[in-house]
Every structure is written in C-alpha cells, then in structure tokens.
Scaffold this active site. Structure first.
Site, PDB file in Angstrom:
ATOM      1  N   HIS A 525       0.685  -1.209  -0.004  1.00 15.66           N
ATOM      2  CA  HIS A 525      -0.045  -0.003   0.077  1.00 15.66           C
ATOM      3  C   HIS A 525       0.926   1.209  -0.135  1.00 15.66           C
ATOM      4  CE1 HIS A 525      -3.017   2.678   2.184  1.00 15.66           C
ATOM      5  NE2 HIS A 525      -3.107   3.099   0.908  1.00 15.66           N
ATOM      6  N   HIS A 530       1.565   4.901  -2.699  1.00 15.06           N
ATOM      7  CA  HIS A 530       1.825   6.393  -2.406  1.00 15.06           C
ATOM      8  C   HIS A 530       3.116   6.957  -2.705  1.00 15.06           C
ATOM      9  CE1 HIS A 530      -2.065   7.082   0.077  1.00 15.06           C
ATOM     10  NE2 HIS A 530      -2.201   5.924  -0.048  1.00 15.06           N
ATOM     11  N   HIS A 716      -3.869   0.902  -6.518  1.00 13.32           N
ATOM     12  CA  HIS A 716      -4.052   1.308  -5.175  1.00 13.32           C
ATOM     13  C   HIS A 716      -5.572   1.164  -4.612  1.00 13.32           C
ATOM     14  CE1 HIS A 716      -5.487   4.825  -2.528  1.00 13.32           C
ATOM     15  NE2 HIS A 716      -4.337   4.299  -1.997  1.00 13.32           N
ATOM     16  N   ASN A 720      -6.303  -0.856  -1.094  1.00 14.44           N
ATOM     17  CA  ASN A 720      -6.715   0.112  -0.170  1.00 14.44           C
ATOM     18  C   ASN A 720      -8.319   0.043   0.249  1.00 14.44           C
ATOM     19  OD1 ASN A 720      -6.132   3.004   1.319  1.00 14.44           O
ATOM     20  ND2 ASN A 720      -8.142   3.379   0.102  1.00 14.44           N
ATOM     21  N   ILE A 871      -6.206   8.901  -0.898  1.00 11.71           N
ATOM     22  CA  ILE A 871      -6.583   8.588   0.658  1.00 11.71           C
ATOM     23  C   ILE A 871      -5.751   7.490   1.054  1.00 11.71           C
ATOM     24  CG2 ILE A 871      -8.508   7.035  -0.057  1.00 11.71           C
ATOM     25  CD1 ILE A 871      -8.307   9.488   2.820  1.00 11.71           C
TER      26      ILE A 871
END
Length: 871
Positions: A525, A530, A716, A720, A871
């Site tokens: 993740h 990110h 993602h 997520n 997020i």
C-alpha cells in the site's frame, strides 16, 4: 510588477487597431463576451464572510480582478518574443451579485474583452482583492476565427497579485507538443514552467506554487530524544523515492493537530474532501473513546476476553432517528462536515460499521478456505507466488544470515495433498507460497526487542480441483539466539481442526496474517502506490506544461496525492504515529520499507509482468491478454487484467494521436526532461538500474504512462478500499502479535488444553484492545470514498482538452469500463467461481471501476477505482 508589459496606453492601442484590426480610433472595437466561474475563499464549509466584505470594499476603491487575453497569432509590438496582450477587462457586478454562503458553490461573473488579437491562446489574471479565489474556468463566446466557445480550464487558487513575483497565467484547453506550440506563446509556456520549479531554496508560503524534491527527513523528532529519532530516507544508506519539498533544509515537525502543512496550494484537498476528512477523523476519535472509557471499568483492562467482546464494538450505542428520517435531516444540512456525521446509509455516529467479512457469517473467517482465498481476493492479493522448488530457499546472504532455507518436509505436506506428491504438484504447478521470510528476517531481532513478539513466516498452499487454495503448512522462523550467522530457528505447523492442535493451527495462521498485514500496509500500500507515485506527480508539474498532451493524460491520476502523503508523514508514518503504534514493525517500519524499495522495479509494476514474475501466469498468445492464469479463479488478476488492458488501449490511442513516430518522442524536449528528472531525481537512488525504459519510442511512452495510471488508480484501489471490509474485524487480519507460540509444558500451552480458554488465548496473542480500536479507526478512514471522488473513466470537466479525437477515445475508454462492471457483477454470481465470494459471502468488488456512478455519495464502499492515490 509582473513579467508582462502593460498594453492599455492610447499609443499602443492605436498601433494595435491599425495593424491588426484595420480600424481607426473612431471605429467601434469588436467585443468578446466571456464568463468566469470561480469559488470564493472559505472557512471550512462556509464562505469567508469577512473576506467577502473586504473584497467588496476593494472593488469600491477600484481594486478589482482583471483579465488580459494573450494572442496565439500575433506578437507584441514592443516585445517580438511575446504574444500580444489585449486590454485589461474587469469582472462585472462583483459588489452587487449575491452569492451562496456554501463554500462548495460556484459563482459566475461576466467579463467583456476587446477583440483585436486573433484567437487568444492564454490570459493573464490580476487579483487586486484582499483574498484569494479559486478560479475554475473562463469561457469565451463568438471568438473570430474559432468554432464554438473557447475554453480555459484553470482549477487553481489565485492569491492577491502582490503575493507573486510574476503574473498568473492560464492557457486554453488545446494540447500542443513543445515543437508545435504557436510561436507567440512559447515564451509564456517556458516562463510558467520556470515559475513552478522555483528557486530550489527558501521558505515556502501558502501562495507559492513551487514543486521541488526532498528526502524523507521529516519522520522523526530527534529533539525529543533517541526514541523519537528516525533515519532520513533517501540517499545511499536508505534508498527511497523523493517526496515534495515543504520547507528548507531539515524539516521541523508541526503540532500533531496542525494540518496546515505546506504543499502547493492547488495540490491541497478541495473543500468537500477536506470536510469529509475532518468528519471521518471526528467520527473515528469518538469510536475509540467510548469503548476505551468503558474498558476502564473492565476487570481485564485493554484486553478483549472473547470474540463477543470484539463484536460488541460494532453494536449500536447511540439512538438516532431511523435512516429515512436521517436522510431528510441530512438534505437540510448545508455543510459537508455535518452531513458526513449525519449519515443515512446505515453508518452511525460513535459506532463502528459491521465489516463485510462478518456480515453474513460471524465465524467463516476462521476457515482454511477463506484464509487462502484472501491471498487472491483480499486486501493484499499481490504477494502470493508459484512454488517452483522444494523446500523453499532463502535469497538472504548466507555469510550474514546463515542457513535460512525452509525445513518443511514432504511428510508435512503430503498428508493433506489428496494423494498428490510434492514433486507431482510442482510439475503440475499446483503449489503456491505466501513468503514473508526474507523481507522480515533482517529486522526481526530488533522488532522483537519491542513489545511485539512475532515470526518471519512462509505459508504453502495447494491449488484444489475446485479452484480454491488449501493451506498445507506454515513455517514460523526466528533469528538464532547465538547470532544471525547461525541461521534461523524454525518450527512447522500443519492443519488441525480439533483440540489444542486446532487452536495452535489458528495461531499459526494469525502469525502469517500479522506478517501479511504489516507487509500490506508498508509495502503493497504505502511504498508501492503512495510513495513511488509522488515523484511522477512532482516531475509532471515541473517539466510538462499544462498544454502538453501527456500532462493532460496523467494529471487526473495525481489528484490529492502530494497532500495525502504529507498528511501521512505528519500523523501516520512518523515516529510514534498511528502506523508505528498499530502495525508490528513499529519504529522499524519505514526503515524496513527502504530495504524493500532497493529492489523495486518500475517495469515490474505492469500487471502482466507482475503476474508472470510471480509465476501465477504463463505466456499464452492465444489468450486475450497474452497470458494464462495458473489459478483461473484469481479475482484480483482476472478483473485487473481487464482494467489493465482497457487502460493500455486508451493510452495507446491517446499517445498515437500526438506521437505519429518515434522521432516525435525523442524530439519532445519537455517529455525527455520529465523522464530524465523522474529517473535521476525522483527515483534517483535507483537511477543506474538497467530496467528503466529509455523513452526512445512511442512504445516506451505508452508502457510508462500505462504503468503510472494503473498504479495510481487500480492497484491502489485494490490494496486500499478493502481494508475495513477485511481487517475492520481485526481477528481476521491482526496487525500485531504480542507473545510467541506456546511451547509444550508452558503455562500458555496448558491454557490451551481447556477449550474454554481458546478465545482468550488467541486474543491475548494478537493486537490489544486500544491498538485494535485505533487501527480499526484508521483503516475505516482509509477505506472511505470521498463525496467528490472522480473514478477511472471520469473527468472533472468535459473541457479537459480542446481536441476532439482524444475526447472520443476517452469516451470509448469509459464505455469499456462500464462493460467491465457488468462482467464483474456476472462473475460474482457464478457459483463455480468460489473465490469470488468465499465462505464469508463477500463479492469481490475492489476492481469494480464505478465509472457509471455519478451520484457523489461516497462513504464506506469497497467498489470504485478513483483516478488517483487520494486517501
């Protein structure tokens, strides 16, 4: 002030009229009608009334907001390098127009321009008000020589002019390669990019628009003592992707509740999303406090005693009106923050929603089938790989770590292999492994000096005839007490359904789940979506003009990424942050992710290549995606390949419209600077790796853009938005283990001999109550879709480009995603595909695009692929 010369003198206007319009001063000057759409400064969900009042006062004293058009066809008479500027035109009726008190509402103003420029290609805006505005767009009607309205998509905060060293500039929505740029606009294009790169030093203010790079030097607080110090990530010692610079030199950390972190203003959350974010945080704090206050009076403080104790945190504790009444109340509330707290979709204030993994069946999560299924359709379906040698071997340096190879035997395996031998199963490609051993072992000794007591795990599984995975053995390894060079101390556990053996097997699965949870949060993740995407966002803003076709292609896939990453460094991955508190590597978490990043490979992020590398697929040109899955019912891979192919086709069509030859790629100076900066700066610690594409062909460009979009959107989403659905019930995916496996003859083992103690023994081993509540609150926030979500196949505005063919190609892309939605729903109803729903009866929807949904409801919903890591 400003880089653009004034042009409202009578002498200059006389020249303009004579040379361009062919008119004298007595002739009427043609007019162009325009409409500006903007949003005013806000305080949370409301318009800033004081700022609005002061701005009106400025208007009364002649200090308004002006715009000047810039010609794309004619050079300035006094500066032959620049396009000609028109006369300043002011927004009309600012004082008299009444506007909404809701910050999210837009307001439009008319503006009238003189036409003596030919087709405008850009405009300058000067804000002489007291306060900033969010400029959405400018639309021009009846522009001579242009068919239909001319659109300028701005989407930018414009601060008062005295805050800037140069004027704010916006271009029309037509895309141009640098070599095809209208000559009068070239200098403006170059100057705008120079402004965005900044000077490379100095303190950055909220109105600055500087995109620059920095190491991860803001995670620790060494001034508080050694326990709060953390290594700087980035550089030879701890390789890491670069982040966006937020302050000069070494960062000083802000107070925890101060969220006013510098990022370029246009990268910050929109008002609706920020209100959602604050609403989630308030709700989460309440959800943690209520059970903790209750626990103060419990005989076993900070412990769950039974699974029913865990289930109790999802019970309704507050009596609110029914959902229908709440919906009516919510419709009457104008502020997004309060609307988020007054939800009418079954979620209640101060209550944890019931995670999907226990909605249909409270115990199905404990089955071996579900344990295996979540490696294919859970929140971390990107690690499992084919077992191609037995026993599994370690790749760690034997000179440092000794013998780390597995001690699992054929006898351990074959008693549950339905008559198959290990050799036969390997030949038939039926054995798979979830292997966290090598990633954890280098740090395990240090991790276990903290309150965490855990293992490095290997889990071996058999592919059954019905397409499910059966766990055969779990190996738990510890560093040797005499030193790393002596190898590992290993224990092997095999399935058992009864008595002490059954409980030991459940604990073995829990240790494997702890490993997988930590690896998921830190690597699958955080690092692999990110962190690795942020340098692409920075480079895109620094090196590609807003006019560049690749900027227009990629920009939606960077929305909010820089801001959410800055907030993560502030509260989640920092020293003593939520992640260190709730996930087992603790203070070594980010340092461990640096070790994994040193082996990161950009091209391996392409889904087909990833599946082939993990051995879960083999090349097969007769198949639609050029490969055949060895596990045919692999929901992440099946859905993911369809999404990947749709993205790849869209990118291919789009890039082919602008790059007709490979020479167009190599001759694009902005594109080459962009790629060079990504390799040498953004991912500079890996710049010498041979796998980087050269960016020498159109295929290179298509591959790179497809990977970026896939990682930022679908990958993602897959890792997520299922977090709360699967891990919101923490016994299913514990994040910490607090004691080792009970040894025969120990008090802990004796505890297991009484079946009534099984649940308490399990719960004493995994995450404690406070960490559970904190972790569950965190993943509830992370799993939510914002009400302003923009999904894959959607765009914020239909005017994102002025070119017709890309718009048509994008419409085809959107339509293909809607077709994929239908196919996913159909597969989820197929009873032969057992991994689609599993024993917990939870359909796999994490790669459901949700392109067809424009309701903007948001909330805790596993379906939907947002465009970006937001997020």
């Amino acid at each position: 002030m400003g880089i653009f010369p004034p042009c409202d003198s009578s002498e200059v206007m006389e020249k303009l009229l004579g040379s361009v319009c062919g008119k004298t001063r007595d002739d009427p000057i043609p007019k162009i009608e325009g409409k500006v759409v903007l949003m005013k400064k806000n305080v949370m969900d409301s318009t800033d009334l004081w700022a609005s009042f002061v701005d009106r006062v400025h208007e009364l004293f002649g200090r308004g907001i002006s715009l000047q058009l810039i010609s794309s066809e004619h050079f300035d008479l006094d500066d032959p390098k620049r396009g000609r500027l028109g006369k300043e035109a002011y927004l009309e009726d600012w004082v008299t127009k009444l506007t909404s008190l809701k910050a999210e509402d837009e307001v439009s103003y008319d503006v009238e321009f003189d036409d003596c420029l030919g087709i405008p290609g850009a405009f300058v805006i000067r804000n002489r008000h007291h306060s900033q505005i969010y400029l959405k767009s400018l639309e021009l009607q009846d522009v001579p020589g242009h068919s239909g309205p001319l659109h300028f998509v701005c989407d930018s905060w414009v601060y008062p002019s005295h805050r800037y060293d140069s004027d704010r500039l916006f271009f029309s929505n037509k895309a141009y390669l640098p070599s095809e740029m209208p000559p009068p606009l070239i200098v403006y294009r170059e100057q705008e990019l120079k402004n965005l790169r900044g000077k490379g030093s100095g303190e950055l203010k909220e109105w600055d628009r500087v995109y620059d790079y920095a190491y991860y030097n803001d995670l620790g607080s060494p001034e508080k003592g050694e326990d709060h110090a953390r290594p700087v990530l980035g550089g030879p010692a701890y390789p890491y992707p670069r982040r966006a610079r937020t302050d000069p030199n070494t960062e000083s950390r802000l107070f925890l509740l101060n969220l006013n972190i510098y990022v370029p203003r246009d990268e910050k959350f929109a008002q609706v999303k920020f209100s959602d974010f604050i609403g989630y945080a308030i709700k989460s704090v309440g959800q943690v406090l209520v059970p903790e206050i209750k626990a103060l009076f419990d005989k076993t403080f900070n412990e769950f005693d039974t699974f029913n104790d865990v289930l109790s945190i999802y019970e309704t504790r507050t009596q609110l009106p029914d959902d229908k009444s709440l919906a009516k109340i919510k419709d009457c509330v104008p502020w997004e923050l309060l609307r988020e707290l007054i939800r009418s979709d079954g979620e209640r204030f101060l209550n944890f929603p019931v995670p999907e993994v226990i909605q249909a069946d409270k115990t199905a999560w404990r089955t071996d089938e579900e344990f295996g299924r979540e490696m294919l359709a859970g929140v971390n379906p990107v690690v499992i790989r084919l077992l191609d040698e037995f026993p599994p071997r370690s790749k760690l340096d034997t000179g440092v770590y000794g013998n780390q190879d597995s001690i699992i035997t054929t006898e351990d395996m074959e008693k549950n292999m339905n008559g198959l031998t290990v050799i036969e199963a390997i030949e038939k490609k039926k054995l798979f492994i979830l292997d966290h051993h090598d990633a954890l072992m280098p740090y395990l000794r240090r991790i276990n000096t903290t309150s965490t007591k855990t293992y490095a795990t290997r889990t071996l599984l058999l592919l059954e005839e019905n397409g499910t995975l059966k766990p055969l053995a779990i190996e738990l390894s510890l560093p040797h007490e005499s030193g790393d060079s002596h190898g590992a101390v290993r224990r092997v556990f095999t399935p058992c359904n009864e008595g002490v053996g059954g409980m030991i097997w459940q604990l073995a699965k829990a240790y494997a789940a702890v490993n997988d949870s930590g690896f998921h949060q830190l690597i699958s993740h955080w690092l692999n979506t990110h962190a690795v995407i942020e340098p692409f966002s920075i480079a895109t803003n620094r090196q590609l003009s807003t006019l560049h076709p690749i900027y227009k292609l990629l920009k939606p896939h960077f929305r909010d990424t820089i801001h959410i990453n800055a907030l993560a460094r502030h509260t989640l991955i920092n020293a003593g942050g939520v992640l260190e508190t709730t996930v087992f590597p603790g203070r070594y978490a980010m340092e461990m992710s640096s070790l994994v990043y040193s082996n990161w490979n950009f091209t391996d992020q392409a889904l087909p290549k990833d599946l082939l590398k993990r051995g879960v697929a083999v090349p097969d040109r007769s198949r639609p995606h050029g490969l055949r899955l060895l596990i045919e019912d692999y929901p992440f891979a099946v859905d993911g390949l369809e999404i990947w192919s749709a993205i790849n086709l869209w990118v291919t069509e789009y890039c082919s419209l602008y790059y007709l030859t490979d020479e167009k790629v190599t001759g694009d100076v902005e594109l080459q600077s962009w790629w060079k900066e990504i390799r040498e700066v953004g991912h500079g610690d890996l710049s010498d790796k041979p796998w980087w594409p050269e960016m020498a062909t159109r295929d290179d460009l298509i591959e790179c853009c497809t990977i970026v979009i896939w990682v930022a959107s679908a990958l993602h989403a897959a890792v997520n938005f299922g977090q709360y659905a699967y891990a919101g019930y923490l016994p299913n995916r514990p994040t910490v283990s607090r004691r080792f496996m009970p040894e025969l003859g120990s008090p802990e083992y004796a505890e297991l001999e009484n079946e009534e103690n099984h649940e308490v023994a399990f719960l004493k081993t995994i995450t404690a109550q406070f960490q559970t509540l904190l972790g569950v609150s965190l993943i509830e926030m992370l799993s939510r879709h914002s009400t302003d979500e923009i999904y894959l196949g959607q765009r914020e505005t239909p005017y994102w480009t002025g070119d017709r063919e890309p718009v048509q190609a994008f419409e085809r892309f959107s339509a293909s995603l809607v077709e994929i939605e239908d196919m996913i729903k159909s597969r989820n109803l197929d009873p032969e595909l057992r991994n689609r729903t599993g024993p917990v009866q939870m359909p796999y929807m994490l790669l459901y695009p949700n392109t067809s949904d424009d309701t903007k409801k948001g909330g805790l919903n596993v379906k939907g692929i947002p465009n970006s890591v937001s997020i």
